[in-house]
Design a protein around this motif. Structure first.
Motif, PDB file in Angstrom:
ATOM      1  N   LYS A 129       1.040  22.227  65.036  1.00 48.49           N
ATOM      2  CA  LYS A 129       2.031  22.302  66.129  1.00 48.49           C
ATOM      3  C   LYS A 129       2.242  23.748  66.562  1.00 48.49           C
ATOM      4  CE  LYS A 129       6.523  22.940  63.951  1.00 48.49           C
ATOM      5  NZ  LYS A 129       6.811  24.161  64.652  1.00 48.49           N
ATOM      6  N   SER A 130       2.776  23.924  67.737  1.00 50.27           N
ATOM      7  CA  SER A 130       3.176  25.234  68.272  1.00 50.27           C
ATOM      8  C   SER A 130       2.072  26.283  68.186  1.00 50.27           C
ATOM      9  CB  SER A 130       4.416  25.759  67.532  1.00 50.27           C
ATOM     10  OG  SER A 130       5.441  24.808  67.538  1.00 50.27           O
ATOM     11  N   GLU A 170       3.179  27.934  64.417  1.00 49.17           N
ATOM     12  CA  GLU A 170       2.875  29.090  65.265  1.00 49.17           C
ATOM     13  C   GLU A 170       2.254  30.234  64.454  1.00 49.17           C
ATOM     14  OE1 GLU A 170       6.325  30.571  67.129  1.00 49.17           O
ATOM     15  OE2 GLU A 170       5.267  32.079  68.322  1.00 49.17           O
ATOM     16  N   SER A 230      -2.152  23.598  70.044  1.00 50.96           N
ATOM     17  CA  SER A 230      -2.609  23.715  68.654  1.00 50.96           C
ATOM     18  C   SER A 230      -4.078  23.318  68.533  1.00 50.96           C
ATOM     19  CB  SER A 230      -1.750  22.839  67.755  1.00 50.96           C
ATOM     20  OG  SER A 230      -0.393  23.178  67.940  1.00 50.96           O
ATOM     21  N   THR A 261      10.406  21.119  68.002  1.00 51.02           N
ATOM     22  CA  THR A 261       9.118  20.651  68.523  1.00 51.02           C
ATOM     23  C   THR A 261       9.273  19.865  69.815  1.00 51.02           C
ATOM     24  OG1 THR A 261       9.293  18.672  67.174  1.00 51.02           O
ATOM     25  CG2 THR A 261       7.958  20.482  66.301  1.00 51.02           C
TER      26      THR A 261
END
Lengths: 344, 470
Positions: free
Chosen positions: B354-355, B326, B389, B468
């Protein structure tokens, strides 16, 4: 004739290290084109109308090229829904310096069209311009064949842009056979689910000639497929750049895209640049690219030499094989015959 | 993660890196870059005259060089507010007992003294702009290996060697932040390994940036002579602040004939850090450079270690993994330049997004006219763990020699549902199954690291994977 001091074309949508000088091509002293006549043979199912450019369709060459050709008179060729053209559209261009043409193909739902464009020049030197755009309806098919063989000192700017609906398929076949400087832009948007974009390009670039290619495919619909393949041979002081971009937009789930280049280098004086890009904002996709660059592998060379061929004959054969592999994919026997060397 | 799981640096959790010390009695210059600041830093460092002039030249280059027009945005990095020099209230020491308690405690928590005792031949520890500890084992020093801070080395017997090599591989004209580095560099290490000496146990430099809004500009200069071997490990971390910090370090490595250097980095900067680092190696005949790179931290990274293969038969290897979560935009990769015949390069990278994290693999492969018979193999694979993402690959190749052999392949995809299902059928939770697959995906790097560091890296991956699912 009006000229532009400099025109930036074939720009990457995602730039990289400036010092590589691959982010775009820059053409100097470009003549702004005027509309030219060309020979065409149309199947009876095609309706032709002079007029509108598909201005909201982006192309591979980009904004400065579109600005340069905006005054050209575009011709729209339409194939109505549920129609398969009985013959290919054949267009023979004989470019004079500073001349250009713009053509649009509207292929409506479930229609099927093949277009064969032969790009030659009246003069050995000069600038020629061609812009081709297309819009495909659902389940429509377009096979676009372009044979580029202009004069030894001629500079050719060739640009393509299009959009595809649901289950539509576009196949671009490019043969770069002759020309001093060839700039090729090509971009498509796979808007509809399960739409498909195939490029098969072959090149033979020698002497001090330049080939600058940009192919870009934007995957927007789900389950879309792209496959961009370029194969060729470079010799002498040839200078070639191959840019390919597969762009998976969020939402293009279960799409796949592939880029492949196979470049055979014959002399140490060539410049071979390759930049195969994948951009991805969707998790559920598969993208792949591969590049093989170099001379012929030792085993193949040894085998062919043991059969009595000298190095030049082997490379001539390999060049011919790469070109012929793409020629054989042209869905028109007359064109295949025209481009196939006659054995003595 | 279970509290019983250990690594050599104690339990891995974010608090391990994300703690801060109160700034007491530190000396700071004002924000931004002016001649007065450069003069002040030069005076603080007791620069020889040539270095003072070089800093001023770099400042001019910095002012004249535009920002990049590619890569992640660095618009929020306000250079007028970055403090380029922060001196802690201590000098460099050769024993940990002499290091002020609070700073010593920082490095204890990061596991550095313990690692030094157990598995390192020498350690350099930098806190903000200055080294606070530097030591090398006696038996290694006895072989003639020099491992010291760059500032004092400039006044010792290796002064001329430093002048001959400093920023010769990475000239200030290379890019704007190389010029900035040249103007305000402080700290870092100088390593010299004499001919034929094998430094079997790694050396490690650790860089800790504690001061909010500050920049760290350490310079690492490594010269490994003919037939010698060195493994150098670099670690870095910082507490997280809500203002930007900047890391614009520079690493220059000179690999002599038939010498080998392995340079390993586990980068875990805090997520307010702009990591604009430059690393470059030049390799002579028969030599080899091996880059091992794990990038986990930073808000924004531009990081492309470069190998210049200058001598016949020189080799380079790059194994890298980048994990963007993130708020992170990590633009990493490598550059290679083949200038001589029969040179080889092997590149293997993995990236995981991810994120909402963004990953870019960016590379360049240049094959010059003299690089006959050279071979290059590049492989990059990217995993997307969600559709928030981004993952891009931007590899470039420029080949000017016919008998070179260049192979390149790249793949982007997601974790196979079948693989997750299989592991879940063996009793793993979905989260653990995915973490295991990602750890396996990162094997190209973990297998090249010393065991303790590989464990740490896998724990970092597991930490990043928490949450996740769902």
């Amino acid at each position: 004739m009006n000229t532009m001091n400099e025109m930036k074309i074939n720009a990457l949508s995602s730039r990289t290290f400036r010092w590589l000088r691959m982010n775009e091509a820059v053409a100097k002293d470009v003549t702004v084109p005027v509309t030219m006549e060309y020979n065409e043979s149309l199947p009876k199912e095609i309706t032709k109308k002079e007029g509108d450019n598909l201005t909201d369709t982006l192309t591979g060459a980009g904004g400065e090229f579109c600005e340069a050709v905006k005054e050209l008179a575009f011709a729209n060729y339409t194939l109505e829904a549920d129609t398969k053209a009985s013959e290919p559209i054949r267009m023979d261009f004989s470019f004079a310096n500073g001349c250009g043409a713009g053509v649009n193909f509207i292929v409506k739902d479930r229609a099927d069209l093949t277009v064969i464009m032969d790009l030659q020049s009246k003069e050995d030197a000069g600038d020629g311009f061609l812009q081709t755009k297309y819009e495909l309806g659902d389940e429509a098919k377009l096979t676009l064949v372009q044979i580029i063989r202009v004069g030894e000192d001629f500079r050719m700017f060739n640009d393509i842009g299009g959009k595809e609906g649901k289950d539509a398929e576009v196949k671009v076949i490019h043969l770069f056979l002759q020309g001093h400087k060839i700039y090729q832009g090509c971009r498509t948007e796979l808007l509809g689910n399960r739409s498909r974009f195939d490029v098969k390009a072959a090149y033979n670039v020698g002497k001090e000639n330049l080939l600058d290619m940009t192919y870009e495919c934007k995957h927007i619909g789900k389950k879309t497929v792209s496959d961009i393949v370029a194969k060729g041979v470079l010799s002498g002081k040839a200078n070639k750049t191959f840019r390919a971009t597969i762009d998976f937009i969020k939402g293009s789930s279960q799409s796949t895209g592939a880029e492949l280049e196979d470049a055979l280098l014959i002399d140490d004086t060539v410049v071979n640049r390759t930049i195969p890009i994948i951009l991805c904002t969707e998790e559920d996709v598969e993208g792949a690219h591969g590049a093989t660059i170099g001379e012929l592998d030792e085993n193949t060379m040894f085998y062919l030499q043991s059969r009595g061929m000298d190095k030049k004959a082997i490379y001539d054969m390999m060049t011919s094989a790469r070109i012929q592999e793409v020629v054989n994919q042209i869905p028109d026997e007359a064109t295949v015959r025209m481009l196939t060397p006659v054995e003595e | 993660m279970s509290s019983t799981e250990k690594t050599y640096v104690e339990d891995i959790d974010r608090s391990l890196y994300d703690f801060r010390n109160e700034e007491k009695d530190v000396y700071k210059v004002a924000g931004g870059l002016t001649k007065e600041i450069v003069d002040t830093i030069s005076k603080e460092k007791n620069d020889p005259e040539w270095m003072h002039e070089f800093r001023l030249k770099c400042m001019k280059v910095y002012e004249d060089t535009p920002m990049t027009d590619w890569g992640p945005s660095i618009e929020e990095l306000d250079m007028d507010n970055i403090v380029t020099y922060v001196r802690p209230n201590t000098k460099m020491h050769a024993t940990w007992d002499e290091v002020p308690e609070e700073i010593k405690d920082t490095f204890e928590r990061l596991g550095i003294p313990q690692a030094e005792r157990e598995s390192l031949a020498g350690v350099g520890a930098q806190y903000d702009s200055e080294l606070v500890y530097h030591n090398v084992r006696e038996d290694v020093a006895a072989k003639g290996v020099i491992y010291t801070d760059l500032e004092s080395a400039m006044h010792g017997p290796y002064a001329q060697m430093i002048q001959d090599h400093f920023m010769k591989l990475v000239p200030p004209e290379d890019h704007k932040f190389a010029a900035l580095h040249g103007a305000v560099w402080s700290g870092g290490s100088f390593v010299y390994v004499p001919p034929g000496v094998d430094v079997e146990i790694p050396l490690q430099s650790y860089f800790r940036l504690n001061s909010p809004g500050a920049g760290q500009f350490e310079h690492t200069l490594i010269i490994v002579d003919k037939g010698a071997y060195l493994h150098f490990i670099e670690g870095c971390s910082a507490p997280k602040y809500n203002i930007a910090n900047l890391h614009a370090g520079c690493v220059e490595i000179f690999v002599g004939e038939d010498a080998t250097v392995r340079y390993s980095t586990i980068e875990n900067w805090s997520k307010n850090m702009y990591n604009l680092n430059t690393k470059r190696a030049i390799v002579e005949k028969g030599g080899k450079i091996e880059w091992i790179s794990g990038s986990f931290g930073s808000h924004t990274s531009y990081l492309y270690p470069m190998s210049i293969l200058n001598g016949e038969g020189a080799r380079s290897e790059f194994n890298g993994i980048t994990f963007a979560g993130e708020g992170q935009d990590l633009d990493t990769g490598c550059k290679v330049q083949h200038n001589a015949p029969n040179t080889t390069t092997y590149v293997s990278t993995r990236s995981i997004s991810k994120s909402g994290g963004a990953n870019t693999f960016r590379s360049s492969v240049l094959i010059g006219k003299n690089a006959h018979g050279s071979k290059v193999s590049v492989s990059c694979e990217s995993l997307m763990l969600d559709s928030e993402s981004r993952s891009d690959t931007i590899p470039a190749m420029d080949v000017r020699c016919a008998d070179a052999d260049i192979g390149h392949e790249a793949k982007i995809g997601r974790i196979s549902d079948d693989a997750v299902f299989y592991l879940m059928s063996r009793g793993l939770s979905e989260e653990d199954a995915k973490a295991l697959i990602v750890s396996g995906f990162a094997e190209n790097v973990s297998k090249e690291l010393p065991l303790e560091y590989a464990v740490e890296m896998n724990n970092l991956i597991r930490l990043e994977m928490v949450g996740t699912i769902g």
